[in-house]
Design a protein around this motif. Structure first.
Motif, PDB file in Angstrom:
ATOM      1  N   ALA A 197     -24.428 -52.180  61.211  1.00 56.96           N
ATOM      2  CA  ALA A 197     -24.753 -53.439  60.533  1.00 56.96           C
ATOM      3  C   ALA A 197     -23.890 -53.604  59.297  1.00 56.96           C
ATOM      4  O   ALA A 197     -23.279 -52.645  58.810  1.00 56.96           O
ATOM      5  N   PHE A 198     -23.829 -54.828  58.784  1.00 59.47           N
ATOM      6  CA  PHE A 198     -23.277 -55.105  57.459  1.00 59.47           C
ATOM      7  C   PHE A 198     -24.442 -55.252  56.481  1.00 59.47           C
ATOM      8  O   PHE A 198     -25.493 -55.796  56.818  1.00 59.47           O
ATOM      9  N   TYR A 199     -24.228 -54.791  55.254  1.00 60.03           N
ATOM     10  CA  TYR A 199     -25.233 -54.891  54.197  1.00 60.03           C
ATOM     11  C   TYR A 199     -24.681 -55.861  53.167  1.00 60.03           C
ATOM     12  O   TYR A 199     -23.643 -55.622  52.572  1.00 60.03           O
ATOM     13  N   SER A 200     -25.378 -56.963  52.974  1.00 54.82           N
ATOM     14  CA  SER A 200     -24.873 -58.037  52.124  1.00 54.82           C
ATOM     15  C   SER A 200     -25.596 -58.015  50.781  1.00 54.82           C
ATOM     16  O   SER A 200     -26.822 -58.014  50.720  1.00 54.82           O
ATOM     17  N   THR A 201     -24.819 -57.986  49.697  1.00 57.00           N
ATOM     18  CA  THR A 201     -25.406 -57.835  48.369  1.00 57.00           C
ATOM     19  C   THR A 201     -25.231 -59.084  47.510  1.00 57.00           C
ATOM     20  O   THR A 201     -24.550 -60.019  47.887  1.00 57.00           O
ATOM     21  N   ASP A 202     -25.840 -59.045  46.364  1.00 58.74           N
ATOM     22  CA  ASP A 202     -25.798 -59.955  45.221  1.00 58.74           C
ATOM     23  C   ASP A 202     -27.073 -60.730  45.045  1.00 58.74           C
ATOM     24  O   ASP A 202     -27.254 -61.424  44.068  1.00 58.74           O
ATOM     25  N   GLU A 203     -28.034 -60.564  45.953  1.00 67.30           N
ATOM     26  CA  GLU A 203     -29.309 -61.248  45.812  1.00 67.30           C
ATOM     27  C   GLU A 203     -30.046 -60.795  44.570  1.00 67.30           C
ATOM     28  O   GLU A 203     -30.747 -61.580  43.937  1.00 67.30           O
ATOM     29  N   ALA A 204     -29.878 -59.523  44.212  1.00 67.80           N
ATOM     30  CA  ALA A 204     -30.598 -59.001  43.048  1.00 67.80           C
ATOM     31  C   ALA A 204     -30.242 -59.756  41.771  1.00 67.80           C
ATOM     32  O   ALA A 204     -31.025 -59.834  40.837  1.00 67.80           O
ATOM     33  N   GLN A 205     -29.028 -60.328  41.739  1.00 66.87           N
ATOM     34  CA  GLN A 205     -28.612 -61.094  40.573  1.00 66.87           C
ATOM     35  C   GLN A 205     -29.101 -62.538  40.628  1.00 66.87           C
ATOM     36  O   GLN A 205     -28.849 -63.316  39.722  1.00 66.87           O
ATOM     37  N   GLY A 206     -29.788 -62.891  41.709  1.00 63.05           N
ATOM     38  CA  GLY A 206     -30.364 -64.223  41.814  1.00 63.05           C
ATOM     39  C   GLY A 206     -29.435 -65.275  42.392  1.00 63.05           C
ATOM     40  O   GLY A 206     -29.817 -66.428  42.541  1.00 63.05           O
ATOM     41  N   LEU A 237     -27.434 -66.623  45.560  1.00 64.09           N
ATOM     42  CA  LEU A 237     -27.373 -66.480  47.008  1.00 64.09           C
ATOM     43  C   LEU A 237     -26.047 -66.966  47.585  1.00 64.09           C
ATOM     44  O   LEU A 237     -25.832 -66.884  48.785  1.00 64.09           O
ATOM     45  N   GLU A 238     -25.148 -67.454  46.756  1.00 60.21           N
ATOM     46  CA  GLU A 238     -23.879 -67.986  47.252  1.00 60.21           C
ATOM     47  C   GLU A 238     -23.076 -66.900  47.972  1.00 60.21           C
ATOM     48  O   GLU A 238     -22.514 -67.124  49.037  1.00 60.21           O
ATOM     49  N   GLY A 239     -23.031 -65.699  47.366  1.00 58.14           N
ATOM     50  CA  GLY A 239     -22.294 -64.607  47.989  1.00 58.14           C
ATOM     51  C   GLY A 239     -22.902 -64.175  49.303  1.00 58.14           C
ATOM     52  O   GLY A 239     -22.201 -63.818  50.253  1.00 58.14           O
ATOM     53  N   LEU A 240     -24.227 -64.204  49.396  1.00 56.95           N
ATOM     54  CA  LEU A 240     -24.896 -63.839  50.634  1.00 56.95           C
ATOM     55  C   LEU A 240     -24.508 -64.789  51.760  1.00 56.95           C
ATOM     56  O   LEU A 240     -24.244 -64.367  52.887  1.00 56.95           O
ATOM     57  N   GLU A 241     -24.483 -66.064  51.462  1.00 56.41           N
ATOM     58  CA  GLU A 241     -24.124 -67.046  52.480  1.00 56.41           C
ATOM     59  C   GLU A 241     -22.683 -66.851  52.933  1.00 56.41           C
ATOM     60  O   GLU A 241     -22.371 -66.886  54.127  1.00 56.41           O
ATOM     61  N   ARG A 242     -21.783 -66.621  51.969  1.00 57.82           N
ATOM     62  CA  ARG A 242     -20.376 -66.397  52.299  1.00 57.82           C
ATOM     63  C   ARG A 242     -20.211 -65.130  53.155  1.00 57.82           C
ATOM     64  O   ARG A 242     -19.494 -65.132  54.159  1.00 57.82           O
ATOM     65  N   ASN A 243     -20.889 -64.067  52.759  1.00 56.04           N
ATOM     66  CA  ASN A 243     -20.800 -62.831  53.524  1.00 56.04           C
ATOM     67  C   ASN A 243     -21.334 -63.003  54.944  1.00 56.04           C
ATOM     68  O   ASN A 243     -20.775 -62.470  55.909  1.00 56.04           O
ATOM     69  N   PHE A 244     -22.435 -63.743  55.067  1.00 48.40           N
ATOM     70  CA  PHE A 244     -23.052 -63.921  56.380  1.00 48.40           C
ATOM     71  C   PHE A 244     -22.092 -64.613  57.349  1.00 48.40           C
ATOM     72  O   PHE A 244     -21.900 -64.161  58.488  1.00 48.40           O
ATOM     73  N   TRP A 245     -21.452 -65.668  56.884  1.00 48.48           N
ATOM     74  CA  TRP A 245     -20.557 -66.396  57.780  1.00 48.48           C
ATOM     75  C   TRP A 245     -19.272 -65.617  58.048  1.00 48.48           C
ATOM     76  O   TRP A 245     -18.721 -65.662  59.144  1.00 48.48           O
ATOM     77  N   THR A 246     -18.796 -64.874  57.071  1.00 44.01           N
ATOM     78  CA  THR A 246     -17.618 -64.026  57.296  1.00 44.01           C
ATOM     79  C   THR A 246     -17.915 -62.974  58.356  1.00 44.01           C
ATOM     80  O   THR A 246     -17.140 -62.790  59.310  1.00 44.01           O
ATOM     81  N   CYS A 247     -19.025 -62.284  58.213  1.00 42.99           N
ATOM     82  CA  CYS A 247     -19.375 -61.202  59.139  1.00 42.99           C
ATOM     83  C   CYS A 247     -19.657 -61.718  60.547  1.00 42.99           C
ATOM     84  O   CYS A 247     -19.172 -61.158  61.535  1.00 42.99           O
ATOM     85  N   THR A 248     -20.458 -62.785  60.632  1.00 42.39           N
ATOM     86  CA  THR A 248     -20.826 -63.277  61.958  1.00 42.39           C
ATOM     87  C   THR A 248     -19.643 -63.921  62.669  1.00 42.39           C
ATOM     88  O   THR A 248     -19.602 -63.940  63.901  1.00 42.39           O
ATOM     89  N   SER A 249     -18.681 -64.423  61.907  1.00 35.09           N
ATOM     90  CA  SER A 249     -17.493 -65.000  62.543  1.00 35.09           C
ATOM     91  C   SER A 249     -16.579 -63.913  63.116  1.00 35.09           C
ATOM     92  O   SER A 249     -16.061 -64.032  64.226  1.00 35.09           O
ATOM     93  N   LEU A 250     -16.402 -62.832  62.340  1.00 39.72           N
ATOM     94  CA  LEU A 250     -15.504 -61.765  62.774  1.00 39.72           C
ATOM     95  C   LEU A 250     -16.170 -60.783  63.720  1.00 39.72           C
ATOM     96  O   LEU A 250     -15.527 -60.236  64.619  1.00 39.72           O
ATOM     97  N   TYR A 251     -17.456 -60.535  63.520  1.00 37.46           N
ATOM     98  CA  TYR A 251     -18.192 -59.554  64.323  1.00 37.46           C
ATOM     99  C   TYR A 251     -19.537 -60.146  64.741  1.00 37.46           C
ATOM    100  O   TYR A 251     -20.584 -59.787  64.208  1.00 37.46           O
TER     101      TYR A 251
END
Length: 271
Positions: free
Chosen positions: A78-87, A89-103
């Motif tokens: 799996a991929f582990y997506s961070t930055d939610e702890a800082q409040g 969610l923009e990075g989480l959304e970007r990571n999600f689409w990057t990961c799901t597009s490539l893998y």
């Protein structure tokens, strides 16, 4: 059964105590920005029979693509997506689409420290990773809460700053199982006192902690998934069943009764 931020030098030792998954911050294993180090790490984990959860940082999309590309065709848990702890969610959304597009076949985990945003996190991840610090019934309550939005992996602390005895730690792990977690990961490093990352791990500083994890991992390996919750008369007793096997967990630090059975403080019983 996993361990958080496992360094290459600790992989064999972690497998030896029953760990079968490594959560790995690529910044830890890739100190010199040598992208080949990531592939080597994954290959080593595979040889040891363990899966790998790779951390996606909050850097730019270009940086994440470089990171993802370095994995190549290697297997990944799996991929582990961070930055939610800082409040944010923009990075989480970007990571999600990057990961799901490539893998597209590799699930994305979101780090859920903020339990008020679980519904939003569910839109940007396939699995929620929750961090629960403190004994009592917190592990059970937060796992139940997060499970409403899909699969949950629970991270439990065990290192000198959060050093629990065996009975308390087993109770926390049992709460995760009864609450519906499909994974338990150990957070076993203390970077607050040591700058040398090769000294983070607890075998050196807390042998008893390491021994407790080994004993609980052995117990967890025998736990089947997809338990069914059993209604209990006492709200401070949680229970689940699969087949002819049942587990009862005392969620408090006080003696409790469930029917004719007395449960000790933070007790875990099987019937």
């Amino acid at each position: 059964i996993g361990m958080y931020s496992v360094l290459p030098m600790d992989m064999r030792k972690a497998v030896g105590i029953g760990v079968n998954a490594f959560q790995s911050d690529y910044c830890v294993i890739n100190q010199d920005q040598n992208w080949k180090a990531i592939g080597k790490y994954l290959d080593t984990a595979k040889k040891l029979g363990a899966g790998t959860v790779m951390v996606m940082g909050t850097q730019s999309s270009k940086g994440n693509i470089q990171f993802a590309d370095s994995i190549g065709e290697r297997s990944l848990m799996a991929f582990y997506s961070t930055d939610e702890a800082q409040g944010d969610l923009e990075g989480l959304e970007r990571n999600f689409w990057t990961c799901t597009s490539l893998y597209p076949s590799v699930p994305v985990i979101a780090n859920a420290n903020n339990f008020s945003r679980l519904e939003e996190l569910a839109e940007m991840s396939h699995i929620r990773w929750i961090n629960v610090y403190g004994s009592g019934r917190q592990v059970y309550d937060q796992t139940i809460r997060a499970s409403k939005y899909g699969p949950v992996w629970v991270s439990l602390p065990q290192y000198p700053a959060y050093e629990y005895d065996f009975d308390t730690l087993q109770n926390m792990a049992a709460q995760a199982v009864v609450g519906g977690a499909s994974g338990v990961f150990w957070f076993c490093l203390d970077d607050r006192k040591k700058q040398d990352q090769s000294r983070w791990y607890i075998p050196r500083d807390c042998p008893k902690c390491w021994e407790n994890i080994a004993r609980i991992n052995k117990w967890l390996k025998d736990m089947p998934l997809d338990w069914s919750l059993i209604p209990t008369v006492n709200p401070n007793i949680a229970a689940c069943r699969k087949g002819g096997r049942s587990i009862y967990v005392n969620l408090t630090d006080k003696v409790q009764m469930e029917g004719d059975v007395q449960f000790g403080s933070l007790d875990v019983r099987e019937f």
